[in-house]
Motif scaffolding. Structure first.
Motif, mmCIF file in Angstrom:
data_model
loop_
_atom_site.group_PDB
_atom_site.id
_atom_site.type_symbol
_atom_site.label_atom_id
_atom_site.label_comp_id
_atom_site.label_asym_id
_atom_site.label_seq_id
_atom_site.Cartn_x
_atom_site.Cartn_y
_atom_site.Cartn_z
ATOM 1 N N MET A 1 0.840 -1.183 0.000
ATOM 2 C CA MET A 1 0.000 0.000 0.000
ATOM 3 C C MET A 1 0.890 1.253 0.000
ATOM 4 N N ALA A 2 0.560 2.194 -0.852
ATOM 5 C CA ALA A 2 1.351 3.423 -0.984
ATOM 6 C C ALA A 2 1.213 4.300 0.257
ATOM 7 N N LYS A 3 2.296 4.985 0.593
ATOM 8 C CA LYS A 3 2.296 5.929 1.707
ATOM 9 C C LYS A 3 2.342 7.337 1.120
ATOM 10 N N THR A 4 1.338 8.139 1.411
ATOM 11 C CA THR A 4 1.289 9.515 0.924
ATOM 12 C C THR A 4 2.341 10.351 1.623
ATOM 13 N N LEU A 5 3.063 11.130 0.846
ATOM 14 C CA LEU A 5 4.079 12.034 1.385
ATOM 15 C C LEU A 5 3.457 13.415 1.582
ATOM 16 N N PRO A 6 4.007 14.242 2.468
ATOM 17 C CA PRO A 6 3.413 15.560 2.713
ATOM 18 C C PRO A 6 3.456 16.444 1.456
ATOM 19 N N ASP A 7 2.348 17.113 1.187
ATOM 20 C CA ASP A 7 2.300 18.048 0.063
ATOM 21 C C ASP A 7 3.283 19.187 0.291
ATOM 22 N N ILE A 8 3.875 19.651 -0.789
ATOM 23 C CA ILE A 8 4.767 20.810 -0.753
ATOM 24 C C ILE A 8 4.134 21.886 -1.624
ATOM 25 N N HIS A 9 3.841 23.018 -1.025
ATOM 26 C CA HIS A 9 3.185 24.111 -1.744
ATOM 27 C C HIS A 9 4.217 25.139 -2.191
ATOM 28 N N LYS A 10 4.092 25.541 -3.451
ATOM 29 C CA LYS A 10 4.966 26.563 -4.030
ATOM 30 C C LYS A 10 4.128 27.814 -4.275
ATOM 31 N N ARG A 11 4.688 28.951 -3.912
ATOM 32 C CA ARG A 11 3.964 30.204 -4.128
ATOM 33 C C ARG A 11 3.763 30.436 -5.625
ATOM 34 N N ALA A 12 2.838 31.305 -5.946
ATOM 35 C CA ALA A 12 2.582 31.631 -7.342
ATOM 36 C C ALA A 12 3.834 32.245 -7.964
ATOM 37 N N LEU A 13 4.140 31.830 -9.156
ATOM 38 C CA LEU A 13 5.257 32.400 -9.899
ATOM 39 C C LEU A 13 4.897 33.814 -10.350
ATOM 40 N N ALA A 14 5.831 34.712 -10.253
ATOM 41 C CA ALA A 14 5.689 36.057 -10.804
ATOM 42 C C ALA A 14 6.448 36.097 -12.129
ATOM 43 N N PRO A 15 6.066 36.971 -13.047
ATOM 44 C CA PRO A 15 6.816 37.072 -14.309
ATOM 45 C C PRO A 15 8.317 37.264 -14.094
ATOM 46 N N ILE A 16 8.707 38.013 -13.075
ATOM 47 C CA ILE A 16 10.137 38.225 -12.821
ATOM 48 C C ILE A 16 10.843 36.918 -12.456
ATOM 49 N N ASP A 17 10.121 35.970 -11.863
ATOM 50 C CA ASP A 17 10.725 34.671 -11.545
ATOM 51 C C ASP A 17 11.171 33.960 -12.826
#
Length: 119
Positions: A1-17
């Motif tokens: 059975m698969a073990k879910t890993l913690p979600d990693i959230h990335k902020r919204a990209l800005a055009p300058i990124d």
């Protein structure tokens, strides 16, 4: 059975990124930074570099398994990512040392899927 890993959230990209990543990577293809050029190529707006998302995926594996060595890593790009979107990286450990991950935008649309092995 698969073990879910913690979600990693990335902020919204800005055009300058995207501009900064172009400089850091040496990839100055204007479809990543110039809206007029992106539209002339049939895109609705500039798209994020695929290697930026792949880097995020590799970093996620490092966060999930800081004491392990990455021995195999494959990805497939399944959607274009744009500035203004937030992202989440989801992962699961399928068996000991073998996992899968995906990057989705804030609306749940897939951008990257991949698999990895750690030792």
């Amino acid at each position: 059975m698969a073990k879910t890993l913690p979600d990693i959230h990335k902020r919204a990209l800005a055009p300058i990124d995207l501009v900064r990543y172009s400089g850091a990577s040496g990839d100055f293809n204007e479809i990543h930074t110039v809206p007029k050029v992106a539209r002339s190529k049939g895109l609705k707006e500039p798209i994020a570099h695929g290697m930026l998302l792949m880097g995020w995926a590799a970093d996620a594996i490092e966060q999930w398994f800081p004491d392990k060595r990455l021995s195999k890593f494959t990805v497939r790009f399944v959607g274009m990512a744009h500035a203004g979107e937030g992202f989440v990286i989801e992962g699961a450990l399928i068996t000991e040392g073998v996992g899968e991950l995906q990057i989705k935008d804030s609306s749940g649309s897939g951008k990257l899927i991949g698999s990895f092995e750690v030792e």
